[in-house]
Design a protein around this motif. Structure first.
Motif, PDB file in Angstrom:
ATOM      1  N   SER A  68       0.869  -1.211  -0.196  1.00  0.00           N
ATOM      2  CA  SER A  68       0.014  -0.149  -0.087  1.00  0.00           C
ATOM      3  C   SER A  68       0.714   1.160  -0.106  1.00  0.00           C
ATOM      4  O   SER A  68       2.028   1.161   0.169  1.00  0.00           O
TER       5      SER A  68
ATOM      6  N   ASP B  31      -0.642   8.488   2.422  1.00  0.00           N
ATOM      7  CA  ASP B  31      -0.855   9.938   1.758  1.00  0.00           C
ATOM      8  C   ASP B  31       0.289  10.783   1.854  1.00  0.00           C
ATOM      9  O   ASP B  31       0.381  11.840   0.846  1.00  0.00           O
TER      10      ASP B  31
ATOM     11  N   ASP C 212      -3.622   3.349   5.293  1.00  0.00           N
ATOM     12  CA  ASP C 212      -3.071   3.662   3.815  1.00  0.00           C
ATOM     13  C   ASP C 212      -4.061   3.471   2.935  1.00  0.00           C
ATOM     14  O   ASP C 212      -4.370   4.230   2.041  1.00  0.00           O
TER      15      ASP C 212
ATOM     16  N   SER D 277      -6.776   6.128   2.701  1.00  0.00           N
ATOM     17  CA  SER D 277      -6.200   7.377   1.871  1.00  0.00           C
ATOM     18  C   SER D 277      -5.788   7.276   0.357  1.00  0.00           C
ATOM     19  O   SER D 277      -5.928   8.084  -0.365  1.00  0.00           O
ATOM     20  N   ASN D 278      -5.712   6.035   0.154  1.00  0.00           N
ATOM     21  CA  ASN D 278      -5.220   5.315  -1.277  1.00  0.00           C
ATOM     22  C   ASN D 278      -5.574   4.011  -1.385  1.00  0.00           C
ATOM     23  O   ASN D 278      -4.969   3.281  -0.992  1.00  0.00           O
ATOM     24  N   SER D 279      -6.741   3.678  -2.149  1.00  0.00           N
ATOM     25  CA  SER D 279      -7.180   2.427  -2.391  1.00  0.00           C
ATOM     26  C   SER D 279      -6.430   1.574  -3.168  1.00  0.00           C
ATOM     27  O   SER D 279      -6.892   0.575  -3.577  1.00  0.00           O
ATOM     28  N   LYS D 280      -5.618   2.148  -3.928  1.00  0.00           N
ATOM     29  CA  LYS D 280      -4.736   1.444  -4.979  1.00  0.00           C
ATOM     30  C   LYS D 280      -3.653   0.340  -4.255  1.00  0.00           C
ATOM     31  O   LYS D 280      -2.771   0.967  -3.545  1.00  0.00           O
TER      32      LYS D 280
ATOM     33  N   THR E  47      -7.892  -2.207  -6.717  1.00  0.00           N
ATOM     34  CA  THR E  47      -8.290  -1.358  -5.708  1.00  0.00           C
ATOM     35  C   THR E  47      -8.863  -2.094  -4.564  1.00  0.00           C
ATOM     36  O   THR E  47      -9.729  -3.026  -4.848  1.00  0.00           O
TER      37      THR E  47
END
Length: 217
Positions: A51, A54, A86, A89-92, A111
């Protein structure tokens, strides 16, 4: 000790070809997972979850795959953990299955989103009691003074839930990873490994299908 630069071996257990590769990446994954289980690999469901937070800092950790439902790869964790924060804030994310003994790897890139609470509770209730208690005990990724302090918290949790059903904590849940790419890697002679990547295509009717491409090693 032998110099690290000199540690190497040949990969010669087999090949992955256009003819042997299944047309559905999930069937191919299930086939390889079955092979890993039947081969008696330790923790065949273990996967690295990568992951990025941000601030752009990547992190990796090993978790256990618990299901593949509707094309999503599912795992569970403390929602206060670094990995969960993580992902919020960032689903990838990416997943990596390292079946070294079989000279195989699978990479999943996609995702992540939260698993519904009813599914979380159902899975949580299926876990051993000690694992349920551990989930309540640990504020994952937070500092603690000593192992003794952790064990003391565990005993307190045992006393709290003595002779009671244990609900899933609100701070504990699951993520499902929807793949955009699934790559299969088979070790080959002379480092000429076989790699095939399935990439998700979405038609104008919004129904998903896959294209596949061989990659150079």
């Amino acid at each position: 000790m032998q110099p690290l630069s000199q540690i190497r071996r040949e990969y010669s257990q087999g090949h992955l070809t256009e003819g042997s590769l299944l047309s559905d990446p999930y069937l191919q994954f299930n086939l390889w997972m079955g092979d890993a289980v039947e081969a008696g690999l330790p923790d065949p469901t273990a996967m690295t979850v990568a992951s990025v937070n941000d601030q752009g800092q990547p992190s990796q950790r090993i978790v256990l795959l618990k299901d593949v439902i509707g094309g999503d790869f599912v795992f569970y964790t403390n929602l206060g953990s670094r990995k969960a924060q993580d992902i919020m804030s960032n689903s990838k994310v990416s997943l990596h299955f390292p079946w070294h003994i079989l000279e195989r790897q699978v990479h999943v890139r996609g995702t992540a989103s939260l698993v519904p609470r009813d599914a979380v509770q159902k899975y949580f209730s299926s876990r051993p009691i000690s694992s349920q208690l551990a989930a309540w005990t640990s504020k994952q990724s937070q500092p603690i003074d000593s192992r003794e302090a952790l064990l003391a918290r565990f005993e307190e949790t045992k006393n709290t839930f003595s002779n009671k059903d244990i609900p899933a904590p609100e701070f504990w849940g699951g993520f499902k990873v929807t793949p955009q790419e699934i790559e299969f890697w088979q070790g080959g002679d002379h480092r000429l490994h076989d790699r095939f990547v399935f990439s998700r295509n979405v038609s104008h009717e919004n129904s998903a299908n896959w294209s596949v491409q061989r990659l150079m090693p």
